[in-house]
Design a protein around this motif. Structure first.
Motif, PDB file in Angstrom:
ATOM      1  N   ALA A 163       1.029  -1.239  -0.012  1.00 50.78           N
ATOM      2  CA  ALA A 163      -0.053  -0.131   0.013  1.00 50.78           C
ATOM      3  C   ALA A 163       1.017   1.158   0.048  1.00 50.78           C
ATOM      4  N   ASP A 164       0.611   2.264  -0.758  1.00 51.81           N
ATOM      5  CA  ASP A 164       1.142   3.454  -0.638  1.00 51.81           C
ATOM      6  C   ASP A 164       1.543   4.161   0.606  1.00 51.81           C
ATOM      7  N   LYS A 165       0.596   3.944   1.464  1.00 49.69           N
ATOM      8  CA  LYS A 165       0.903   4.684   2.652  1.00 49.69           C
ATOM      9  C   LYS A 165       2.044   4.210   3.398  1.00 49.69           C
ATOM     10  N   TRP A 167       4.857   3.573   2.141  1.00 44.43           N
ATOM     11  CA  TRP A 167       6.116   4.181   1.434  1.00 44.43           C
ATOM     12  C   TRP A 167       6.356   5.816   1.404  1.00 44.43           C
ATOM     13  N   LYS A 168       7.510   6.295   1.460  1.00 42.15           N
ATOM     14  CA  LYS A 168       7.541   7.762   1.270  1.00 42.15           C
ATOM     15  C   LYS A 168       6.957   8.355   0.318  1.00 42.15           C
ATOM     16  N   ASN A 169       7.273   7.684  -0.814  1.00 45.93           N
ATOM     17  CA  ASN A 169       6.754   8.416  -2.116  1.00 45.93           C
ATOM     18  C   ASN A 169       5.920   7.474  -3.016  1.00 45.93           C
ATOM     19  N   GLY A 170       5.053   6.785  -2.386  1.00 46.24           N
ATOM     20  CA  GLY A 170       4.098   5.543  -3.005  1.00 46.24           C
ATOM     21  C   GLY A 170       5.076   4.422  -3.071  1.00 46.24           C
ATOM     22  N   THR A 171       4.209   3.370  -3.370  1.00 51.31           N
ATOM     23  CA  THR A 171       4.683   1.948  -3.631  1.00 51.31           C
ATOM     24  C   THR A 171       5.877   1.973  -4.876  1.00 51.31           C
ATOM     25  N   PRO A 172       7.168   1.770  -4.599  1.00 47.71           N
ATOM     26  CA  PRO A 172       8.134   1.623  -5.665  1.00 47.71           C
ATOM     27  C   PRO A 172       7.681   0.433  -6.479  1.00 47.71           C
ATOM     28  N   PRO A 173       8.347   0.671  -7.854  1.00 47.99           N
ATOM     29  CA  PRO A 173       8.031  -0.194  -8.991  1.00 47.99           C
ATOM     30  C   PRO A 173       8.601  -1.612  -8.869  1.00 47.99           C
ATOM     31  N   VAL A 174       8.241  -2.320  -7.821  1.00 47.98           N
ATOM     32  CA  VAL A 174       8.721  -3.474  -7.782  1.00 47.98           C
ATOM     33  C   VAL A 174       7.880  -4.793  -8.410  1.00 47.98           C
ATOM     34  N   LYS A 175       8.164  -5.801  -8.335  1.00 47.83           N
ATOM     35  CA  LYS A 175       7.437  -6.997  -8.964  1.00 47.83           C
ATOM     36  C   LYS A 175       7.085  -7.631  -7.496  1.00 47.83           C
ATOM     37  N   PRO A 176       5.487  -7.692  -7.133  1.00 44.60           N
ATOM     38  CA  PRO A 176       5.287  -8.262  -5.874  1.00 44.60           C
ATOM     39  C   PRO A 176       5.054  -9.831  -6.056  1.00 44.60           C
ATOM     40  N   HIS A 177       5.237 -10.582  -5.125  1.00 41.16           N
ATOM     41  CA  HIS A 177       4.971 -11.851  -5.022  1.00 41.16           C
ATOM     42  C   HIS A 177       4.645 -12.434  -3.611  1.00 41.16           C
ATOM     43  N   PHE A 178       4.135 -13.472  -3.450  1.00 40.80           N
ATOM     44  CA  PHE A 178       3.760 -14.218  -2.012  1.00 40.80           C
ATOM     45  C   PHE A 178       3.914 -15.543  -1.761  1.00 40.80           C
ATOM     46  N   ARG A 179       4.362 -16.139  -0.689  1.00 38.79           N
ATOM     47  CA  ARG A 179       4.366 -17.491  -0.213  1.00 38.79           C
ATOM     48  C   ARG A 179       3.941 -17.264   1.240  1.00 38.79           C
ATOM     49  N   SER A 180       3.311 -18.300   1.711  1.00 40.92           N
ATOM     50  CA  SER A 180       2.705 -18.379   2.948  1.00 40.92           C
ATOM     51  C   SER A 180       3.617 -18.482   4.047  1.00 40.92           C
ATOM     52  N   ALA A 245      16.935  -8.676   2.470  1.00 41.57           N
ATOM     53  CA  ALA A 245      17.135  -8.877   1.056  1.00 41.57           C
ATOM     54  C   ALA A 245      18.456  -8.946   0.776  1.00 41.57           C
ATOM     55  N   GLY A 246      18.726  -8.914  -0.670  1.00 38.97           N
ATOM     56  CA  GLY A 246      20.227  -9.030  -0.983  1.00 38.97           C
ATOM     57  C   GLY A 246      20.795  -7.426  -1.242  1.00 38.97           C
ATOM     58  N   ALA A 247      21.365  -7.211  -2.157  1.00 33.59           N
ATOM     59  CA  ALA A 247      21.993  -5.743  -2.430  1.00 33.59           C
ATOM     60  C   ALA A 247      20.981  -4.680  -2.592  1.00 33.59           C
ATOM     61  N   ILE A 248      19.477  -5.021  -2.746  1.00 35.19           N
ATOM     62  CA  ILE A 248      18.623  -4.028  -2.880  1.00 35.19           C
ATOM     63  C   ILE A 248      18.222  -3.319  -1.455  1.00 35.19           C
ATOM     64  N   HIS A 249      18.805  -4.001  -0.312  1.00 33.68           N
ATOM     65  CA  HIS A 249      18.178  -3.641   0.958  1.00 33.68           C
ATOM     66  C   HIS A 249      18.022  -2.237   1.383  1.00 33.68           C
ATOM     67  N   PRO A 250      19.244  -1.507   0.990  1.00 36.21           N
ATOM     68  CA  PRO A 250      19.264  -0.020   1.446  1.00 36.21           C
ATOM     69  C   PRO A 250      18.347   0.708   0.445  1.00 36.21           C
ATOM     70  N   GLN A 251      18.183   0.456  -0.331  1.00 36.66           N
ATOM     71  CA  GLN A 251      17.112   1.250  -1.378  1.00 36.66           C
ATOM     72  C   GLN A 251      15.834   1.013  -1.000  1.00 36.66           C
ATOM     73  N   LEU A 252      15.347  -0.365  -0.592  1.00 42.51           N
ATOM     74  CA  LEU A 252      13.984  -0.456  -0.142  1.00 42.51           C
ATOM     75  C   LEU A 252      13.773   0.143   1.343  1.00 42.51           C
ATOM     76  N   LEU A 253      14.686  -0.085   2.127  1.00 37.04           N
ATOM     77  CA  LEU A 253      14.759   0.657   3.537  1.00 37.04           C
ATOM     78  C   LEU A 253      14.723   2.426   3.371  1.00 37.04           C
ATOM     79  N   SER A 254      15.418   2.727   2.673  1.00 43.18           N
ATOM     80  CA  SER A 254      15.200   4.247   2.345  1.00 43.18           C
ATOM     81  C   SER A 254      13.944   4.777   1.885  1.00 43.18           C
ATOM     82  N   GLN A 255      13.130   3.971   1.372  1.00 45.46           N
ATOM     83  CA  GLN A 255      11.645   4.310   0.748  1.00 45.46           C
ATOM     84  C   GLN A 255      10.450   3.889   1.881  1.00 45.46           C
ATOM     85  N   LEU A 256      10.826   3.201   2.831  1.00 43.42           N
ATOM     86  CA  LEU A 256       9.874   2.858   3.847  1.00 43.42           C
ATOM     87  C   LEU A 256       9.574   3.831   4.665  1.00 43.42           C
TER      88      LEU A 256
END
Length: 257
Positions: A163-165, A167-180, A245-256
């Protein structure tokens, strides 16, 4: 790689847990709803819990015990090491006859996970890690993703996390997936099959403990939703969400948020 006695113990009991759960999976296990809308539990969860508790504490009687299916008490807070267990992580998947459930088994010391195993019997996948010694899948070393392009980043999470709420600038353009299973999500990140996993809700330690170490030992990063270190054996055994996350962790963290 030589395996320590503690890690070998976890590997052995994981296989025992798998045999018990698989027997129930192919039958029709009794199911109950936990109080306070805490989700379902089956007779398989309870039998695995009883068996793991008996076998692990008979081998290490001085270790504390924290499990989703055991009544918690403060005794574990006064032990040097603790077992942190989810007998079946992904019980809903188990009930629905999906393969995406796991046994999550870890040892903590001083708030840090030192040994971890996540086993998916129906997928014949056993993930393992020991602090400072790397992580493996079925005995072969694994490594997290080196993806750094957000638009190409695959993220495992439940739908509300996108949900956009959040994230600082709305949900980033990532590819969503799910596992239980949260433990399985963490292991899929550790093995590089997905780039990240997020859960922004308070998370029980038993869901995260084993998988969190496996990610970290697979060259990834596991933190809470604010980027703080994950610490275990808390009096109230919950964590402030998880970002792994792998190498993308800092970018994702900065947008939360």
């Amino acid at each position: 790689m030589l395996v320590s006695k503690d890690l070998q113990l976890l590997l052995d009991v994981a296989e025992t847990a798998g045999r018990i759960a698989t027997r129930h999976f192919h039958a029709a296990p009794e199911i109950w709803d936990k109080p306070d809308n805490a989700g379902p539990v089956t007779e398989a969860d309870l039998e695995v819990d009883r068996t793991l508790k008996a076998e692990l504490l008979s081998s290490r009687p001085d270790y504390g015990w924290l499990s989703e299916e055991s009544e918690d008490n403060s005794d574990r807070l006064h032990t040097d090491k603790q077992f942190i267990i989810d007998p079946i992580d992904g019980t809903r998947a188990f009930i629905q006859k999906s393969k995406d459930w796991s046994h999550s088994i870890a040892i903590a010391q001083g708030g840090v996970i030192t040994h971890a195993v996540v086993y998916l019997p129906l997928r014949d996948e056993i993930y393992a890690a020991e602090l400072g010694r790397g992580a493996t899948l079925n005995g072969t070393p694994i490594a997290a993703s080196q993806q750094t392009d957000l638009s190409e980043t695959s993220v495992l999470a439940a739908k509300p996390n996108f949900a956009d709420k959040n994230w600082k600038n709305g949900t980033p353009p990532v590819k969503p997936h799910f596992r239980s299973s949260l433990a399985y999500r963490l292991c899929l990140v550790a093995s590089g099959r997905f780039d990240a996993m997020i859960t922004l809700r308070p998370s029980w330690e038993w869901d995260i403990a084993a998988g969190g170490l496996i990610v970290s030992e697979a060259t990834g990063t596991s933190t809470d939703r604010t980027g703080s270190e994950l610490r275990y054996n808390n009096p109230h055994p919950q964590l402030n969400g998880v970002l792994a996350a792998g190498a993308i962790h800092p970018q994702l963290l900065s947008q939360l948020r």
